[in-house]
Design an enzyme around this catalytic site. Structure first.
Site, PDB file in Angstrom:
ATOM      1  N   GLY A 112       8.051   3.986  -1.493  1.00  0.00           N
ATOM      2  CA  GLY A 112       7.897   4.988  -0.453  1.00  0.00           C
ATOM      3  C   GLY A 112       8.529   6.310  -0.860  1.00  0.00           C
ATOM      4  O   GLY A 112       8.571   6.676  -2.040  1.00  0.00           O
ATOM      5  N   SER A 113       9.066   7.022   0.126  1.00  0.00           N
ATOM      6  CA  SER A 113       9.585   8.374  -0.127  1.00  0.00           C
ATOM      7  C   SER A 113      10.864   8.394  -0.946  1.00  0.00           C
ATOM      8  O   SER A 113      11.287   9.472  -1.380  1.00  0.00           O
ATOM      9  CB  SER A 113       9.806   9.098   1.205  1.00  0.00           C
ATOM     10  OG  SER A 113       8.574   9.326   1.856  1.00  0.00           O
TER      11      SER A 113
END
Length: 647
Positions: free
Chosen positions: A326-327
């Site tokens: 993810g981020s």
């Protein structure tokens, strides 16, 4: 005249017979003499040894297994002595009838019988197998009085492994189990076969397996004089066993237990590393399991519960669980852009809330963030910024930069079972798929890589190692859970040698840009609420990763999805900002937004490690429910909180 010739013929025949008989007698005596010579001279040593072995027996003395301690000397694995009732199937007349008769003398439960049957299936018939362990003194006395009734049955004093803290740190510590047939064959083919004579148990997982050579010790032996019935009469020689070394870990078990409590009933993994040397401070996989279940040989009921559970408690998620980052991947994408000269940090990119590429729309923040430079893109987690950056860089450039950081690579940690994960490239895809149309890399597949989605799939250990590189000015150390071994005889503590750190030669100004952006996340970005009022500065990045693809233009709504389909919550961070002493990466499976579920756990980890604070019971319960940001209640002094013993 005829009668005289007959007498002479008879005498001749008689003399011939005498000579033949005499020759046979001489030959017989010659054969006897030769046999005596062979037995008394040629085979003297061999026969003397056999004769000696008929009256003596060499009995191996199994060494006491070494202890496992945490970095502060807390005992994580130790031993205790107990009596066990054992049957050698090849010597018992009728095994089933023997067990039934023994049940009248010693309490033998159905689970004991099931375990014994499983051991029989896995072992050879001349192995001594336990049918009951941990006998009381009264049970030993009752059996001893009737031992004559049970050929092939005997009571033995055995050392048993014990894990005093139960489930705490079980995936790191591991467990021991009975040696199976495949392991026996491997040991017999090794140079250490003699050292395992009489040994029935071996490390199966975690430190117990990885440091088996240090923990096992050196087997001793006794030379006993035996009677015609095979019973020991007296001891002729004694060579005591050398106990195994104590293995001292870098793990702080109190921190480990705290993190496990903060997860509650949720699934996930967390790895905390000292970025200055690669020492693993905590390696958590939830749910955990009780290694004590395996000490006597786990029964079928408990094995089914562990092995068939949908939550997979035996899976070490920190080493074997792979997830899209993810981020949390965005800071590394930014560093790659700076190092490769792909983007000026001051360049402003418009984030309208989406990104269009190849006729497809990739979603970002609802409503968009407007103009963002690199720092704001990290601070507020702009998807659009990193979508475009991934396209500018290309999949192969991303792969080549990320591999030295440890993504998609085995880190070399001193625990078995680590997986590689997936760091995609065009070459990877050609090798991963069989169909010709699937081998080709499509430009649209590069877009999602920029936000840690797509084919990206890494372990939390890999993410923690990469985070520690950011924290440690671009130097990467091999992660390890063991610090030293202690000789049980001399008491000498010998540190375990580790390879020197590898400098990845990142420019300091580029590292500073990324670190300052990560500090902004916790000061005024997505992590600001969780780290409000912290007595230290920190840097971090929240992450929310898809557990499943929803399809194009489908809006995510957690309430409409099954629990295992919801997004994962991630956080990667280090602290203190100026001179980092701890780097952490974690995932809470299917828990949603990273700042809501994962970041609060990291805040408590940093409070413990850097400020000596242990959260209140109220706060632990709130974090475990996913309902806390800043700490609740009054924190306790960490050194005043006792570790609970296993039940």
């Amino acid at each position: 005249m005829t009668e005289l010739r007959d007498a002479e013929q008879d005498a001749g025949r008689f003399r011939l017979r005498v000579w033949v008989v005499g020759a046979l007698v001489l030959l017989a005596f010659a054969l006897i003499a030769w046999r005596l010579y062979v037995l008394q001279v040629v085979r003297y040593e061999d026969l003397a040894e056999q004769a000696e072995s008929n009256r003596t027996a060499v009995v191996p003395i199994v060494p006491m297994r070494g202890q496992i301690l945490d970095r502060n000397g807390v005992v994580l694995a130790t031993n205790y002595s107990a009596y066990t009732l054992e049957i050698t199937p090849s010597r018992a007349i009728d095994v089933d009838a023997t067990i039934e008769a023994l049940s009248a003398i010693v309490d033998i439960q159905p689970r004991d019988k099931r375990r014994f049957k499983r051991l029989m299936d896995e072992s050879r018939r001349f192995d001594s197998l336990p049918v009951r362990t941990r006998l009381t003194d009264e049970e030993v006395a009752r059996f001893a009085a009737q031992r004559w009734r049970f050929p092939g049955v005997e009571v033995k004093a055995r050392l048993f492994r014990s894990y005093p803290l139960g489930e705490a740190g079980s995936h790191v510590i591991g467990y021991i189990g009975r040696i199976n047939q495949r392991e026996k064959e491997r040991i017999e083919d090794s140079d250490d076969a003699a050292n395992y004579r009489g040994t029935d148990y071996i490390g199966k997982l975690g430190v117990e397996q990885s440091y088996e050579a240090q923990l096992h010790g050196q087997t001793g032996f006794e030379l006993l004089e035996t009677s015609a019935g095979g019973y020991a009469v007296r001891r002729l020689e004694n060579h005591p066993a050398t106990p195994g070394d104590t293995v001292i870990l870098s793990i702080d078990i109190k921190l480990q237990k705290l993190i496990e409590d903060l997860y509650g009933e949720r699934r996930g993994a967390l790895v905390a590393i000292d970025p200055r040397n690669g020492e693993v401070l905590a390696l958590v996989s939830k749910p955990t399991f009780d290694p004590n279940l395996f000490v006597d040989g786990i029964d079928q009921e408990n094995w089914q519960q562990l092995n068939e559970s949908i939550n997979k408690p035996l899976l070490n998620r920190a080493l074997r669980g792979t997830y899209p980052p993810g981020s949390t991947y965005k800071p590394f994408m930014a560093l790659a852009a700076l190092q490769l000269g792909k983007r000026d940090p001051k360049l402003v990119i418009n984030d309208p809330g989406f990104y269009n590429f190849g006729g497809r729309t990739f979603r970002s923040h609802e409503g968009g963030l407007g103009g963002v430079d690199m720092t704001r893109a990290i601070q507020f987690s702009s998807n659009t910024y990193f979508y475009s950056l991934a396209v500018d860089m290309g999949v192969n450039a991303i792969h080549d930069f990320m591999a030295p950081l440890g993504f998609g690579q085995r880190t070399g940690i001193d625990l078995g079972g680590e997986v590689r994960g997936i760091l995609p490239s065009t070459e990877w895809k050609r090798n991963a798929y069989k169909r010709a149309d699937m081998k080709k890399w499509f430009p649209g597949e590069t877009v999602s890589l920029g936000i840690g989605q797509g084919y990206n799939s890494f372990t939390m250990l890999q993410l923690a190692v990469a985070e520690s590189v950011l924290a440690n000015d671009g130097t990467r150390y091999r992660p390890h859970v063991a610090k030293a071994v202690k000789d049980q005889i001399t008491g000498t503590v010998r540190p375990l040698e580790e390879p020197p750190g590898e400098n990845l030669h990142f420019k300091e100004k580029n590292l500073a840009i990324v670190r300052n952006a990560l500090a902004a996340v916790n000061e005024a970005g997505t992590g600001r609420r969780v780290f409000a009022g912290a007595p230290y500065t920190s840097a971090g990045k929240t992450g929310t990763a898809q557990a499943m693809s929803l399809g194009q233009n489908v809006k995510y709504n957690a309430k409409l999805l099954e629990e295992h389909q919801r997004d994962h919550s991630l956080f990667a961070a280090f602290a203190p900002l100026e001179h980092p002493r701890i780097a952490v990466a974690l995932i809470v499976e299917n828990a949603g937004f990273g700042a809501a579920a994962a970041a609060p756990i990291v805040r408590r980890v940093f409070d413990y490690w850097l400020a000596g604070q242990y959260p209140s019971e109220e706060d632990i319960a709130a974090v475990a429910r996913g309902q806390a940001s800043v700490p609740l209640g009054t924190p306790r002094r960490a050194d005043e909180v006792a570790l609970p013993a296993a039940q």
